[in-house]
Design a protein around this motif. Structure first.
Motif, PDB file in Angstrom:
ATOM      1  N   HIS A  36       2.713   0.866  -6.907  1.00  0.00           N
ATOM      2  CA  HIS A  36       2.232   2.580  -6.737  1.00  0.00           C
ATOM      3  C   HIS A  36       2.832   2.653  -5.500  1.00  0.00           C
ATOM      4  CE1 HIS A  36       0.550   2.753 -10.590  1.00  0.00           C
ATOM      5  NE2 HIS A  36      -0.319   1.736 -10.322  1.00  0.00           N
ATOM      6  N   GLU A  91       4.821  10.061  -6.253  1.00  0.00           N
ATOM      7  CA  GLU A  91       4.190   8.912  -7.285  1.00  0.00           C
ATOM      8  C   GLU A  91       5.897   8.273  -7.930  1.00  0.00           C
ATOM      9  OE1 GLU A  91       1.332   6.570  -8.160  1.00  0.00           O
ATOM     10  OE2 GLU A  91       0.979   8.507  -7.180  1.00  0.00           O
ATOM     11  N   ILE A  93       6.411   4.302  -9.554  1.00  0.00           N
ATOM     12  CA  ILE A  93       5.751   2.939 -10.146  1.00  0.00           C
ATOM     13  C   ILE A  93       6.616   2.236 -10.493  1.00  0.00           C
ATOM     14  CG2 ILE A  93       4.264   1.963 -11.879  1.00  0.00           C
ATOM     15  CD1 ILE A  93       2.607   4.628 -12.544  1.00  0.00           C
ATOM     16  N   LYS A 147      -2.524   0.811  -4.036  1.00  0.00           N
ATOM     17  CA  LYS A 147      -1.501   2.109  -3.581  1.00  0.00           C
ATOM     18  C   LYS A 147      -0.479   1.701  -2.535  1.00  0.00           C
ATOM     19  CE  LYS A 147      -0.916   6.422  -4.484  1.00  0.00           C
ATOM     20  NZ  LYS A 147      -1.174   7.830  -5.311  1.00  0.00           N
TER      21      LYS A 147
END
Length: 177
Positions: A36, A91, A93, A147
């Motif tokens: 992440h 964000e 992933i 993350k």
């Protein structure tokens, strides 16, 4: 060593194979199969007073932020990008396994690509947005999620852009154009 030894070797190899499968399943179930990466992109206007300049940065919607990951031989194995939302957040992933190999977060770097704002579109190097930032240690570890939070990264207005005067050559005769 006969049949008993052969059966013992088969049982041990089956047990070791099962342990590896179980460990891989546990890692995937725990969220460790993805990386992440997140952060924020803001507009900083140098024409404002000091307090507004430092604390008054505004988020930019639609900025493109990219991540490039390399293998140990410095070849690109992954490239991805994300656009910021209304709050300037991005964000990403990323699958930790690319082509059957483990992607190392320390071989990945993130940088600013573009800003849709017609006024605030000059990339700055605050927090490394222009030259890129390598991922290091995760900044957030909570339950099943690991993350990397980077930035904030900044764009500024053309009025605030400082020209790069460090790479000019001078012949000493005043004939440089």
């Amino acid at each position: 060593m006969g049949a008993v030894g052969l059966m013992l070797m088969v049982a041990v190899s089956f047990l070791i194979g099962s342990i590896n499968v179980i460990e891989a399943w546990k890692e995937e179930a725990a969220g460790a199969g993805v990386i992440h990466v997140g952060g924020k992109v803001l507009c900083q206007d140098c024409t404002l007073g000091w307090n507004e300049w430092v604390h008054g940065a505004k988020p930019i919607k639609g900025c493109k932020v990219s991540i490039t990951c390399m293998d140990d031989r410095s070849r690109v194995v992954y490239y991805g990008s994300d656009d910021t939302d209304e709050a300037g957040n991005f964000e990403m992933i990323i699958n930790k396994y690319i082509n059957g190999k483990v992607l190392k977060p320390t071989n990945c770097f993130l940088r600013l690509v573009s800003s849709p704002d017609p006024v605030c579109n000059i990339v700055t190097d605050f927090s490394g947005g222009r030259r890129g930032v390598k991922l290091g240690r995760p900044t957030m570890v909570y339950r099943d999620m690991i993350k990397h939070v980077l930035g904030p990264f900044y764009y500024t207005t053309p009025m605030c852009d400082q020209p790069d005067t460090g790479n000019q050559s001078d012949d000493g005769k005043g004939t440089n154009y």
